[in-house]
Scaffold this motif. Structure first.
Motif, short mmCIF file in Angstrom:
data_model
loop_
_atom_site.label_atom_id
_atom_site.label_comp_id
_atom_site.label_asym_id
_atom_site.label_seq_id
_atom_site.Cartn_x
_atom_site.Cartn_y
_atom_site.Cartn_z
N MET A 1 46.65 41.88 44.29
CA MET A 1 45.82 40.97 44.05
C MET A 1 45.32 40.32 45.09
O MET A 1 46.26 39.61 45.91
CB MET A 1 46.06 40.30 42.68
CG MET A 1 46.53 41.04 41.42
SD MET A 1 47.03 40.30 40.07
CE MET A 1 45.69 39.37 39.67
N ASP A 287 47.15 32.95 36.08
CA ASP A 287 47.11 34.36 35.88
C ASP A 287 47.60 34.82 34.89
O ASP A 287 48.62 34.48 34.62
CB ASP A 287 47.75 35.01 37.39
CG ASP A 287 47.68 36.80 37.46
OD1 ASP A 287 47.30 37.00 36.44
OD2 ASP A 287 48.06 37.08 38.36
N TYR A 289 46.65 38.20 33.40
CA TYR A 289 46.46 39.49 33.73
C TYR A 289 47.76 40.17 32.51
O TYR A 289 48.80 39.85 32.72
CB TYR A 289 46.75 39.98 34.99
CG TYR A 289 45.37 40.32 35.56
CD1 TYR A 289 45.38 41.81 36.20
CD2 TYR A 289 44.55 39.32 35.88
CE1 TYR A 289 43.99 42.07 36.65
CE2 TYR A 289 43.24 40.05 36.69
CZ TYR A 289 43.18 41.21 36.91
OH TYR A 289 41.89 41.43 37.51
N TYR A 310 42.24 34.45 36.07
CA TYR A 310 42.59 35.81 35.70
C TYR A 310 42.96 36.06 34.19
O TYR A 310 44.12 35.71 33.64
CB TYR A 310 43.87 36.43 36.55
CG TYR A 310 43.63 36.67 38.19
CD1 TYR A 310 43.07 37.46 38.69
CD2 TYR A 310 44.29 35.56 38.69
CE1 TYR A 310 42.73 37.56 40.04
CE2 TYR A 310 44.11 35.48 40.01
CZ TYR A 310 43.53 36.70 40.50
OH TYR A 310 43.44 36.65 42.12
N SER A 312 42.00 39.28 32.49
CA SER A 312 41.64 40.55 32.29
C SER A 312 42.59 41.17 31.70
O SER A 312 43.85 40.87 31.65
CB SER A 312 41.56 41.36 33.66
OG SER A 312 40.23 40.84 34.14
N GLU A 331 36.26 32.47 41.22
CA GLU A 331 36.45 33.89 40.91
C GLU A 331 36.79 33.89 39.49
O GLU A 331 37.84 33.24 39.05
CB GLU A 331 37.73 34.27 41.79
CG GLU A 331 37.45 34.50 43.22
CD GLU A 331 38.60 35.03 44.13
OE1 GLU A 331 39.29 35.92 43.59
OE2 GLU A 331 38.68 34.84 45.17
N TYR A 333 37.81 36.81 36.26
CA TYR A 333 38.33 38.03 35.90
C TYR A 333 38.35 38.33 34.41
O TYR A 333 39.42 37.72 34.04
CB TYR A 333 39.33 38.36 36.79
CG TYR A 333 39.35 38.52 38.17
CD1 TYR A 333 39.00 39.56 39.13
CD2 TYR A 333 39.59 37.39 38.77
CE1 TYR A 333 38.85 39.45 40.48
CE2 TYR A 333 39.63 37.13 40.15
CZ TYR A 333 39.14 38.39 41.15
OH TYR A 333 39.01 38.05 42.25
N HIS A 335 37.46 41.39 32.86
CA HIS A 335 37.27 42.93 32.58
C HIS A 335 38.47 43.43 31.76
O HIS A 335 39.60 42.70 31.52
CB HIS A 335 37.13 43.66 33.91
CG HIS A 335 38.34 43.53 34.70
ND1 HIS A 335 39.68 44.28 34.60
CD2 HIS A 335 38.65 42.60 35.79
CE1 HIS A 335 40.47 44.10 35.46
NE2 HIS A 335 39.87 42.93 36.49
N ARG A 356 34.02 39.46 37.26
CA ARG A 356 34.03 40.99 36.65
C ARG A 356 34.16 40.89 35.03
O ARG A 356 35.08 40.42 34.60
CB ARG A 356 35.45 41.66 37.25
CG ARG A 356 35.46 42.05 38.78
CD ARG A 356 36.43 42.76 39.31
NE ARG A 356 36.51 44.05 38.47
CZ ARG A 356 37.71 44.84 38.59
NH1 ARG A 356 38.59 44.54 39.27
NH2 ARG A 356 37.57 46.13 37.90
#
Length: 440
Positions: A1, A287, A289, A310, A312, A331, A333, A335, A356
């Motif tokens: 990442m 983060d 994720y 993050y 996602s 940024e 994320y 997705h 994203r």
């Protein structure tokens, strides 16, 4: 990442050492020597056959099945195997180097020694030391006053490892501990800034003494299920990673770390974002994720300093309007979730350069996107978009654009094709014909 690469580069620069990271492999360790010998023989045979198996799927399948059957029917545990870092001078090569003062990094494969070889203390300019396969109960660095980084991989001691006093170590890595003999205290290392305890099969992180200046702790790739409350005492921390664990519970406590900037729960078992985490206003990188989080609380508004977020690969079905208050975001994320829309307030994130939202269930084009003029990397592929308001979009800074895998109408596709030509003429990389992917 991307953020992990950036962090690593920064840390290497801070350490003043050009160290090449190594990723360990894993191998099974059996409960008796007979099984170990049998597996080694089988493994050698399978590897030899595999070299002749290209194009023969049945042979490849039989090789895989034989390996699996052996492991399924025998008792074993996984052990990490570490190779010497090529950026270090191997200990076995030292005899051929006459100028001892030129040696600053040494790697030693110990063969399960209980202490360091005496000759190591002759290298007074040593700055980094890598130790592999030892049984050290005490780390002695007598006279080695310049050592800044120590990496200990696979240390199977009978007693908890004791660390040296008044040491210059600022970066300590201990990995592959199978016997549960990690140090009970790190306080002696008064200059310690970075502590890496990844890949130690830890199921809990009991309270230990830490130096006042500890800045970064990495507990990734363990078997932790809980973040203990005592870590809230580590007020000097600015980075904390629990990535690749089994975290289900975050006890109240770490929110007391007022200067924490980076927090990672990458690939864990969180079913929600603990409410006390939202009070951590110093966070810049979060983060989350690969967890099981279904929603984000409006309390996210407190994360006003977050620059990279993050979210996602979760189970998100909605994002609150309050996300528009994270005006420092660069940024985002989102997705691989279950999102059907984005809040209009997304348009307030004027500094976002990467967004994203691919692999979701969006049908209506998000209204706020037209205000994100700084976007340089945008992916909306694999949704349910049929139309796109091209004339409302200002993608002057776009560098990478992904549109594929959407059921565009015939008219929308015609307009997109014309638009893409213009974008590509301006050196924008556009992906439009990617196959549709299922949302996770």
């Amino acid at each position: 990442m991307v953020v992990r690469v950036r962090i690593l580069v920064v840390l290497l620069l801070l350490s003043g050492l050009s160290v090449q990271a190594q990723l360990p492999a894993q191998r099974p360790v059996f409960s008796n020597r007979a099984d170990s010998a049998a597996y080694a023989a089988l493994d050698a045979k399978l590897n030899d056959r595999f070299g002749h198996a290209i194009g023969n799927e049945k042979l490849v399948d039989s090789i895989t099945l034989a390996r699996k059957n052996f492991l399924d029917t025998h008792s074993y545990r996984w052990r990490y195997t570490f190779r010497q870092d090529p950026g270090f001078t191997p200990y076995q090569s030292l005899k051929s180097i006459k100028n001892k003062d030129s040696i600053t990094r040494i790697s030693i494969v110990g063969g399960w020694r209980t202490k360091l070889p005496d000759s190591i203390y002759m290298y007074k300019n040593l700055e980094a030391l890598e130790l592999i396969d030892f049984r050290l109960s005490k780390l002695r660095l007598k006279g080695l006053k310049k050592v800044k980084r120590v990496s200990i991989n696979n240390n199977f001691a009978k007693k908890n490892l004791k660390l040296p006093k008044r040491s210059s170590i600022s970066w300590l890595t201990i990995r592959g501990d199978e016997t549960g003999k990690l140090p009970k205290s790190y306080a002696n290392l008064r200059k310690l800034a970075i502590l890496n305890l990844s890949r130690n099969n830890m199921t809990s992180f009991d309270e230990v003494k830490m130096p006042k200046g500890i800045a970064r702790i990495d507990l990734s790739v363990n078997n932790l299920t809980t973040v203990p409350s005592w870590m809230g005492k580590l007020q000097s921390l600015n980075s904390l990673s629990f990535s690749n664990n089994r975290i289900e519970r975050v006890e109240p406590g770490i929110e007391k770390i007022k200067g924490l900037e980076e927090l990672s729960f990458y690939r864990n078992n969180l079913s929600e974002i603990p409410s006390h985490l939202y009070s951590m206003t110093s966070l810049k990188v979060v983060d989350l994720y690969y967890n099981r989080i279904p929603k984000v609380s409006p309390e996210i508004a407190h994360w006003k300093n977050v620059e990279i977020l993050y979210l996602s690969n979760n189970a998100l079905y909605s994002i609150p309007e309050e996300i528009g208050q994270l005006t420092k975001l660069r940024e985002l994320y989102l997705h691989h979730n279950r999102l059907s829309n984005l809040p209009v307030s997304i348009g307030n994130l004027h500094d976002v350069t990467i967004l994203r939202i691919n692999n979701n269930n969006m049908v209506e084009w998000p209204a706020g996107l037209s205000q994100l003029t700084q976007l340089g990397n945008f992916d909306c592929s694999s949704n349910q978009f049929e139309s796109i308001p091209i004339t409302d979009l200002d993608f002057r800074n776009m560098k990478i654009l992904s549109l594929g895998g959407n059921p565009w109408s015939a008219e929308a596709r015609k307009n997109i094709d014309l638009w893409v030509r213009v974008l590509r003429d301006n050196n924008v990389v556009v992906h439009i014909d990617a196959p549709r992917r299922k949302s996770n």
